[in-house]
Design a protein around this motif. Sequence first.
Motif, short mmCIF file in Angstrom:
data_model
loop_
_atom_site.label_atom_id
_atom_site.label_comp_id
_atom_site.label_asym_id
_atom_site.label_seq_id
_atom_site.Cartn_x
_atom_site.Cartn_y
_atom_site.Cartn_z
N LEU A 134 -68.54 69.30 55.16
CA LEU A 134 -69.57 69.64 56.34
C LEU A 134 -68.75 70.72 56.88
O LEU A 134 -67.98 69.85 57.77
CB LEU A 134 -70.42 69.42 56.60
CG LEU A 134 -72.45 68.73 55.84
CD1 LEU A 134 -72.81 66.93 56.57
CD2 LEU A 134 -73.34 69.31 56.20
N ALA A 135 -68.84 71.61 57.80
CA ALA A 135 -68.50 72.31 58.34
C ALA A 135 -69.44 72.89 59.48
O ALA A 135 -70.46 74.23 58.50
CB ALA A 135 -67.46 73.12 58.42
N GLY A 136 -69.67 72.84 60.76
CA GLY A 136 -70.89 73.71 61.31
C GLY A 136 -69.90 74.27 63.11
O GLY A 136 -69.27 73.54 63.20
N TRP A 137 -70.60 74.64 63.13
CA TRP A 137 -69.79 75.44 64.48
C TRP A 137 -70.79 75.63 65.90
O TRP A 137 -72.44 76.28 65.85
CB TRP A 137 -69.65 77.52 63.81
CG TRP A 137 -68.46 77.03 63.24
CD1 TRP A 137 -66.81 77.41 64.13
CD2 TRP A 137 -67.93 77.31 62.48
NE1 TRP A 137 -65.95 77.18 63.16
CE2 TRP A 137 -66.17 77.44 62.40
CE3 TRP A 137 -68.85 77.32 60.99
CZ2 TRP A 137 -65.96 77.58 61.21
CZ3 TRP A 137 -68.36 76.70 59.77
CH2 TRP A 137 -66.63 77.10 59.65
N LEU A 138 -71.14 74.57 66.38
CA LEU A 138 -71.71 74.53 67.60
C LEU A 138 -71.44 74.70 68.93
O LEU A 138 -70.19 75.23 69.67
CB LEU A 138 -71.90 73.19 67.61
CG LEU A 138 -72.14 72.47 66.50
CD1 LEU A 138 -72.89 71.05 67.06
CD2 LEU A 138 -74.16 73.36 66.45
N ASP A 139 -71.72 76.07 68.99
CA ASP A 139 -71.51 76.83 71.23
C ASP A 139 -72.09 76.08 72.11
O ASP A 139 -71.27 75.69 72.99
CB ASP A 139 -71.90 77.92 71.44
CG ASP A 139 -71.57 79.16 70.08
OD1 ASP A 139 -70.22 78.99 69.29
OD2 ASP A 139 -72.41 80.00 69.21
N LYS A 140 -73.27 75.86 71.70
CA LYS A 140 -73.93 74.97 72.85
C LYS A 140 -74.87 73.82 72.44
O LYS A 140 -76.06 74.04 72.17
CB LYS A 140 -75.14 75.19 73.29
CG LYS A 140 -74.41 77.18 74.45
CD LYS A 140 -75.48 78.04 74.26
CE LYS A 140 -74.96 79.28 75.09
NZ LYS A 140 -75.17 80.30 73.91
N ALA A 141 -74.41 72.49 72.06
CA ALA A 141 -74.98 71.28 71.52
C ALA A 141 -75.09 70.51 73.08
O ALA A 141 -74.06 69.79 73.19
CB ALA A 141 -74.21 71.15 70.75
#
Lengths: 235, 484
Positions: A134-141
């Motif tokens: 799994l790879a995720g791009w989270l700008d605002k978390a």
Amino acid sequence: MKHRNAALTPVLQQRTDIWAANDLPDTAQPGISSGHPALDARLPGGGWPVGELTEVLSDCQGHGEMSLLLPWMAAASRREGWLVWVSPPARPHLPALAAAGLYTPRLLLIDAERPAERVWALRQALESGACTGLAGWLDKADTAMLRRLQLAARATPLPVLLFRPAHDRQRPSPAGLRLQLSPGPAHALRVDILKRRGRPASTPLYLRTRAFSMPAPLPSAATCRIRRPALTLIA
Amino acid sequence: MLWLALVFPEWPLQARIRTRDGTQPLAVSQGQRVIALDAVALAQGVRVGQRLADALALAPDLVIRSREPAAETAALHDAAGCALHFTPHVSLDDDALLLELSGSLKLFGGLDTLLRTLQRTLAAAGFESVAACAPTPRAARWLALGTPGQRIRNVAALPGALAPLPLEVTGAGSAALLALRDAGLRTLGELMALPRSALALRDAGPLLTLIDQALGRRPDLRVDHSAPPRLDSRIELPVPRQDSDVLLFAASRLFNAACARLAAAQSGIGECALELEHERQPPTVLTLRTGQPTRDPRVLAGLAREHLARIALPAPVAALRLQATDWLLMPGRSRDLFGAQAPSLAETRTAAALLVERLRARLGHDKVHALSGSADPRPECAQRPAEPGAARPGPARPRRPLWLLAEPEALAERDGQPWRHGPLHCLEDSERIEAGWWDGLDAPLAANEALRDYRIAIGPRQELLWIYREHHPPHRWYLHGVFG
């Protein structure tokens, strides 16, 4: 390890009652190899940790930051299951992924706008038992979201790689491993390990993550040419 | 033979409303009289047989539905579907179910366990039932009505068990019952003690036949219930509601009933339609696709939850209806020698398909996709979105960027050098792509034709970019990819 006396090392290894302060604890759950031996040596478990989050903090684009993950992803894509990318920053270019050894039909792309949706998608993927990576791009978390994700990750034998902007470095995070990427000299990628299980890392690591060498010494220009058939006008 | 009779208390009400939450007084009426009611209405003083006006005077917020025999039949079929999981011999008896269990006891771990599992399955589908066992179907039915919970295993014990039951449990015609009551007879025991010839004189002949059947002295043949492989169940809400928790709870009743039915048929469904009926508007239809055949109510409930979270209902929902026509054969999985086992390849595939459907249900169909490769030399055509699971690999090409811009970005040029926040230094090698003329053959100028020289360039921050220059004048530079 380097500065240790070479003659002393085997003696120390035989004794189980002596613990060197700069050893990484062996108790870490074995990780999954990142494909970069220099990086693996610095990660507890010898690779990307499983059962917890890994954060990659980076603002750079075009310095090989994604290539850092490709050897692991290529290995993961050989097994049945999805390789999930949640909201990548641009369109992936398939020939480059294939050249890195990734079996691309197992790639599952999820476009989610809001951070809550991205985290939700990651959690669904984690809980489905149908993923190999799994790879995720989270700008605002926010931290609460990450904590929920960390809880979902705990039950799974998968590495979960999250890309976050570099300024999130100051924010607390439940992730077990945090790396910061920045451009290094001579087209290398500088990797700072901000947080890991066990002893903190002090020195940065410089990696060449791209599959090809720089600058490329091609003898002649490669051409992919499919010529238009000549048209003849018959009067 | 071991017959189990399942009787549903207040059946006219249960059959219509399966989501009783214990806050709303409910009643069913027939001909201006109350014939069934729930515990809340009972507590407020409403009684069976009361006139509607009296009932409303006692409980002003009483929700009254008129009796609907068609709905009762449909609901009984639903309940029979749940029971079919436990035995193939299920028969309908007016408003009760009769199950012949002698062949199923061992499989389900004895009568106690079977009964508990059966009633739990029925409760999950929204049916409350009481049960009794006897060697004959009619005796089982009478015992379930008169002394629920009783279990008689041999015929010899039947007369003693039936004796204290009131005559009403026989369901005989009211004229005959009245005549017997006038003669001072109250229970079956008193009736059985009388000489048969005396009873025949009092118009109780048909009743004697029933008693003989109950005691096993006359044959009592029952026909096994069979239903076509099709799901169509409907459930009404006491009052129209819009909040998704209430709707999901009602839907879960339908899913549980449907999945018990599917389990009995060793089948699964890949798609079903959940209709949300409004009072004055066409129904909202949710199509739930599972990707792989399933009979897991949690899977269906999860999908319904995602759909409900996404849509805005135009009006409160008065009833829900579940329909599925295409049943797919789905044999149960045997456990291996040691019980549990690691997920098989097929299970991973099922989970993979389910994940896609779950994500799509909330995010939208186009937001979840795979990438299929293509041999087209134009970089923008080398990959296209594909249905997950149907994607094909494409050719590998070294020295290509990982990220491609959606649209090539035109670059400025200064002193003959491409410029982006600073000068871009091109590396030696280049890749020439001349392709795509076939896309615009009918147009005078090939709009999609690519005549480009690609280069790897180093930007001012040492980033690697993939840029190209067009062959056509004015030979502009474009940024097309980033080496991530």
